[in-house]
Motif scaffolding. Structure first.
Motif, mmCIF file in Angstrom:
data_model
loop_
_atom_site.group_PDB
_atom_site.id
_atom_site.type_symbol
_atom_site.label_atom_id
_atom_site.label_comp_id
_atom_site.label_asym_id
_atom_site.label_seq_id
_atom_site.Cartn_x
_atom_site.Cartn_y
_atom_site.Cartn_z
ATOM 1 N N TYR A 1 -19.162 3.260 -5.985
ATOM 2 C CA TYR A 1 -20.438 2.820 -6.112
ATOM 3 C C TYR A 1 -20.895 2.446 -4.603
ATOM 4 O O TYR A 1 -22.115 2.698 -4.171
ATOM 5 N N ALA A 2 -20.185 2.670 -3.723
ATOM 6 C CA ALA A 2 -20.506 2.199 -1.983
ATOM 7 C C ALA A 2 -21.529 3.440 -1.821
ATOM 8 O O ALA A 2 -22.461 3.068 -0.967
ATOM 9 N N PRO A 3 -21.492 4.578 -1.868
ATOM 10 C CA PRO A 3 -22.278 5.645 -1.375
ATOM 11 C C PRO A 3 -23.925 5.175 -1.891
ATOM 12 O O PRO A 3 -24.875 5.396 -0.970
ATOM 13 N N LEU A 4 -24.068 4.563 -3.340
ATOM 14 C CA LEU A 4 -25.349 4.536 -3.712
ATOM 15 C C LEU A 4 -25.819 3.118 -2.930
ATOM 16 O O LEU A 4 -27.050 3.023 -2.722
ATOM 17 N N LEU A 5 -24.760 2.186 -2.822
ATOM 18 C CA LEU A 5 -25.324 0.965 -2.243
ATOM 19 C C LEU A 5 -25.802 1.277 -0.613
ATOM 20 O O LEU A 5 -26.485 0.778 -0.185
ATOM 21 N N ALA A 6 -24.861 2.106 -0.096
ATOM 22 C CA ALA A 6 -25.328 2.244 1.303
ATOM 23 C C ALA A 6 -26.524 3.189 1.275
ATOM 24 O O ALA A 6 -27.380 2.704 2.397
ATOM 25 N N ASN A 7 -26.881 3.863 0.584
ATOM 26 C CA ASN A 7 -28.161 4.652 0.687
ATOM 27 C C ASN A 7 -29.221 3.651 0.203
ATOM 28 O O ASN A 7 -30.523 3.777 0.573
ATOM 29 N N CYS A 8 -28.866 2.820 -0.560
ATOM 30 C CA CYS A 8 -30.153 1.837 -1.242
ATOM 31 C C CYS A 8 -30.189 1.002 -0.038
ATOM 32 O O CYS A 8 -31.577 0.567 0.253
ATOM 33 N N ILE A 9 -29.304 0.531 0.664
ATOM 34 C CA ILE A 9 -29.474 -0.247 1.988
ATOM 35 C C ILE A 9 -30.265 0.233 3.190
ATOM 36 O O ILE A 9 -31.448 -0.127 3.556
ATOM 37 N N ALA B 1 -24.029 7.022 -13.370
ATOM 38 C CA ALA B 1 -24.727 6.420 -12.284
ATOM 39 C C ALA B 1 -24.622 7.626 -11.315
ATOM 40 O O ALA B 1 -25.914 7.954 -10.590
ATOM 41 N N PHE B 2 -23.618 8.620 -11.225
ATOM 42 C CA PHE B 2 -24.013 9.680 -10.311
ATOM 43 C C PHE B 2 -24.860 10.638 -10.796
ATOM 44 O O PHE B 2 -25.392 11.381 -10.355
ATOM 45 N N MET B 3 -24.673 10.787 -12.293
ATOM 46 C CA MET B 3 -25.600 11.859 -12.869
ATOM 47 C C MET B 3 -27.005 11.704 -12.782
ATOM 48 O O MET B 3 -27.726 12.366 -12.364
ATOM 49 N N ALA B 4 -27.436 10.132 -12.764
ATOM 50 C CA ALA B 4 -28.451 9.654 -12.475
ATOM 51 C C ALA B 4 -28.962 10.042 -11.188
ATOM 52 O O ALA B 4 -30.095 10.422 -10.923
ATOM 53 N N ALA B 5 -28.072 9.886 -10.350
ATOM 54 C CA ALA B 5 -28.532 9.936 -8.699
ATOM 55 C C ALA B 5 -28.771 11.254 -8.507
ATOM 56 O O ALA B 5 -29.791 11.813 -7.854
ATOM 57 N N ILE B 6 -27.938 12.340 -9.069
ATOM 58 C CA ILE B 6 -28.296 13.767 -9.085
ATOM 59 C C ILE B 6 -29.579 13.929 -9.587
ATOM 60 O O ILE B 6 -30.396 14.786 -8.887
ATOM 61 N N ALA B 7 -29.807 13.636 -10.530
ATOM 62 C CA ALA B 7 -31.376 13.737 -11.201
ATOM 63 C C ALA B 7 -32.458 13.362 -10.398
ATOM 64 O O ALA B 7 -33.359 13.966 -10.352
ATOM 65 N N CYS B 8 -32.287 12.155 -9.648
ATOM 66 C CA CYS B 8 -33.291 11.518 -9.044
ATOM 67 C C CYS B 8 -33.467 12.431 -7.686
ATOM 68 O O CYS B 8 -34.590 12.572 -7.389
ATOM 69 N N TYR B 9 -32.575 12.761 -7.061
ATOM 70 C CA TYR B 9 -32.602 13.533 -5.778
ATOM 71 C C TYR B 9 -32.970 15.049 -6.202
ATOM 72 O O TYR B 9 -33.708 15.541 -5.214
ATOM 73 N N SER B 10 -33.058 15.726 -7.160
ATOM 74 C CA SER B 10 -33.506 16.787 -7.661
ATOM 75 C C SER B 10 -34.652 17.127 -8.220
ATOM 76 O O SER B 10 -35.032 18.175 -8.554
ATOM 77 N N GLY C 1 -34.911 3.604 -3.240
ATOM 78 C CA GLY C 1 -35.428 2.811 -4.148
ATOM 79 C C GLY C 1 -34.657 3.151 -5.541
ATOM 80 O O GLY C 1 -34.302 1.883 -6.267
ATOM 81 N N TRP C 2 -34.529 4.305 -5.790
ATOM 82 C CA TRP C 2 -33.898 4.696 -7.126
ATOM 83 C C TRP C 2 -32.408 4.444 -7.233
ATOM 84 O O TRP C 2 -31.683 4.090 -8.122
ATOM 85 N N CYS C 3 -31.850 4.192 -5.925
ATOM 86 C CA CYS C 3 -30.589 4.117 -5.906
ATOM 87 C C CYS C 3 -30.283 2.384 -6.392
ATOM 88 O O CYS C 3 -29.329 2.183 -6.922
ATOM 89 N N PHE C 4 -31.487 1.666 -5.872
ATOM 90 C CA PHE C 4 -31.431 0.380 -6.281
ATOM 91 C C PHE C 4 -31.291 0.338 -7.647
ATOM 92 O O PHE C 4 -30.570 -0.582 -8.551
ATOM 93 N N HIS C 5 -32.288 0.961 -8.426
ATOM 94 C CA HIS C 5 -32.645 0.936 -9.875
ATOM 95 C C HIS C 5 -31.251 1.272 -10.636
ATOM 96 O O HIS C 5 -30.970 0.776 -11.787
#
Length: 618
Positions: A21-29, A97-106, A39-43
């Motif tokens: 989860y660290a990359p999501l947390l780092a990106n969120c911060i 979580a990573f599937m959602a992150a890919i969807a958010c970024y794309s 913001g979506w990383c936080f969600h």
């Protein structure tokens, strides 16, 4: 060769997998307030945490047997094998979580979403009912074909008795498919202009909530609901409905809607009758045996089976991860203390006999408060009367519930309730036997604290008959002399009263029945072994000495459904007083085992325990 996408790539990381989860947390911060992706990383992270809470909620609820026992679908327990097999149940949350992150970024439609949009809920519901449910039904049936089942889906079906954690226990391929199916209503609603923050949260959490409900093994749907609105039977499944799929894998394939099983002709014809039978309590089984335990302290109370399965399935020890919940546990215990009724916390089966553990909601220290004595005895008496009423054969009292100063080792209840059918057992006869058989046969001298207690008396008298010199630590000459007079005349010389720990500074066999402070332990010589029957056990402070565990025995191999550990005992191990009650049940003895220990029965009970497959730890 392992089939592709069947094993999780981060299984070997154990708890280190949460660093994924660290990359999501780092990106969120780093991106918070600067771009929408941050913001979506936080969600995403918030949703992951909430999904874990939903699964924990349903697990805790299903294991609160004092509430749910009557409505359990399958009456078996969950054993250690299933708990270990489902240890990585939350792998799918990391994947999603990573599937959602890919969807958010794309995707661009994620930008500047409103907090609420009612149309999105309607769109998501229609897409779920029409597309996700139908696709899941057909894909689920495909996973029951020979190749897919053997390589991917069999892991999920190894758990016959489902729990909320069973819902997420599957191969990576299955959870990839599940992630795509969950994405259809959310992405579809977004493309149709109905996206909102709460729609994403709501859909995912409701999805998990209903999925966990179906796996919880507790029938929560009332019969009257379907009697008044029969159409609901086809729109929402029940835990009993889904449980039939785990026992009969040729039926009930739906996700949440039995309508698709009806259309596909795979609806189990017993589904509705089975649901009615569970809700009306027709299959409730009376336990043969009850072990009446008690709370040691607030921290130990969080070792209860309905708290955290990963904690309760191992021997209790101080756990920093659960300490933040200490205030919550304190409040809950206060409420239970006010309620004052013993409650069911766990069960298992031995040779087709159902064995329960009930808890008296009292802290350990309360047993030594004079003003709490009557209240505690009322709770114990209520448990005995309840057990007698429902037809329990034996009720065994745990350590402090049979305290001599509290109720005379159970004699108070037997004297007050002369017509009891249930046998009241303190189990101390087997406890004494376990301690005595741990002492090496070549020992000629022991130092005994708690010497005038029930166990201390029995141990001292037994050893003096074996010509072992027993230094009995007690300041009461009267009580010492009373015990000494019980010994045969020729053996009385082996019982010696002492009043100071210094006397034992050359004795390497200490039998501890009274808690020892660090200063008192310091008088033991190097190489001493501390045998003990004191609750809680003494602190292991001396590195040059060894410490025995509380008297315990290992259960037979044919035990079924045992998935939690008894306080500091390891897996499959119970306190000797618990085991003593089991022997009483298995032998069918009709007498109460209360009050003073009968020395002549120590070896008898020991031999019977071994005969029934109970084994000493050493």
């Amino acid at each position: 060769m392992v089939a592709p996408l069947s094993a999780w790539p981060w299984n070997e990381l154990c708890n280190l997998k949460y660093f994924l989860y660290a990359p999501l947390l780092a990106n969120c911060i780093t991106s918070w307030g600067n771009d929408e992706a941050g913001g979506w990383c936080f969600h995403i992270l918030a949703l992951c945490a909430l999904r874990g809470v939903v699964h924990q909620f349903w697990y805790s609820y299903s294991c609160m047997l004092f509430i749910t026992d009557k409505y359990r679908v399958l009456k078996q327990g969950v054993d250690y094998k299933q708990i270990d097999r489902e240890h990585n149940w939350d792998n799918f949350i990391i994947l999603h979580a990573f599937m959602a992150a890919i969807a958010c970024y794309s995707s661009t439609f994620m930008d500047s979403l409103p907090l609420f949009n009612f149309r999105g809920y309607i769109y998501a519901l229609i897409l779920h009912m029409g597309i996700t449910e139908s696709l899941y039904y057909f894909i689920h049936r495909m996973f029951h074909s020979d190749y897919l089942f053997q390589n991917y889906h069999s892991l999920h079906h190894l758990s016959v008795v489902a729990q909320s954690y069973t819902a997420g226990t599957a191969s990576i391929l299955e959870n990839l498919v599940m992630g795509f199916l969950m994405g259809i209503p959310m992405l579809g609603a977004s493309w149709m202009g109905g996206a909102s923050v709460t729609m994403f949260y709501g859909y995912v959490l409701v999805f998990d909530f209903i999925r966990c409900m179906g796996h919880c093994n507790v029938e929560v749907m009332p019969v009257s609901l379907f009697d008044h609105m029969p159409v609901l039977r086809y729109l929402i499944y029940t835990p009993s409905y889904h449980s039939l799929h785990h026992t009969d894998m040729s039926s009930n394939f739906c996700l949440f809607m039995p309508l698709y099983d009806a259309l596909g002709n795979t609806l189990n014809k017993n589904s509705w009758e089975f649901h009615r039978r569970i809700r009306t309590g027709e299959d409730v089984r009376v336990p043969d045996f009850v072990f009446l335990a008690h709370v040691i302290d607030v921290h130990a109370s969080m070792h209860a089976p309905f708290m955290f399965r990963s904690v309760s399935s191992k021997a209790f020890k101080a756990n920093l991860l659960v300490l933040p919940l200490w205030p919550v546990a304190l409040v809950v215990l206060q409420l239970m203390w006010a309620w004052a009724k013993p409650f069911l916390v766990s069960f298992y089966c031995l040779r087709n006999r159902l064995l329960h553990t009930w808890i008296v909601p009292r802290y350990g220290f309360q047993y030594f408060l004079p003003f709490a004595k009557d209240g505690i005895n009322r709770s114990i008496e209520e448990a005995i009367l309840r057990a007698d009423k429902i037809g329990v054969k034996v009720i065994s009292l745990a350590a402090l519930n049979k305290n001599e100063a509290l109720n005379g080792g159970g004699t108070l209840f037997v004297g007050k309730l002369p017509h009891l059918r249930v046998r009241v057992v303190h189990g101390n006869t087997l406890t004494a036997a376990v301690i005595l058989h741990e002492i090496p046969q070549d020992v000629k001298e022991v130092f005994l604290t708690g010497a005038t207690s029930k166990l201390g008396r029995a141990i001292a008298l037994y050893l003096c008959r074996k010509a072992v010199r027993v230094m009995m630590l007690t300041h009461s000459t009267e009580r010492f002399q009373a015990i000494q007079k019980e010994a045969p005349t020729e053996c009385q010389k082996f019982l010696v009263q002492v009043t100071k720990y210094q006397v034992a500074q050359n004795c390497k066999a200490w039998i501890v029945g009274k808690w020892l402070s660090p200063m008192e332990q310091a008088w033991a010589p190097s190489g001493t072994h501390f045998h003990q029957f004191v609750v809680p056990p003494i602190l292991e402070l001396r590195r040059d000495c060894t410490y025995g565990k509380l008297a315990a025995m290992r259960l037979p191999d044919d035990v079924e459904g045992l998935g939690n550990c008894e306080y500091t005992m390891g897996r499959g191990i119970v306190h000797a007083c618990h085991a003593g009650g089991l022997v009483h049940l298995l032998e069918g003895w009709e007498h109460h085992e209360v009050g003073a220990i009968d020395l002549d029965r120590i070896d008898v009970v020991w031999e019977c325990a071994l005969k029934h497959g109970l084994r000493p730890l050493s």
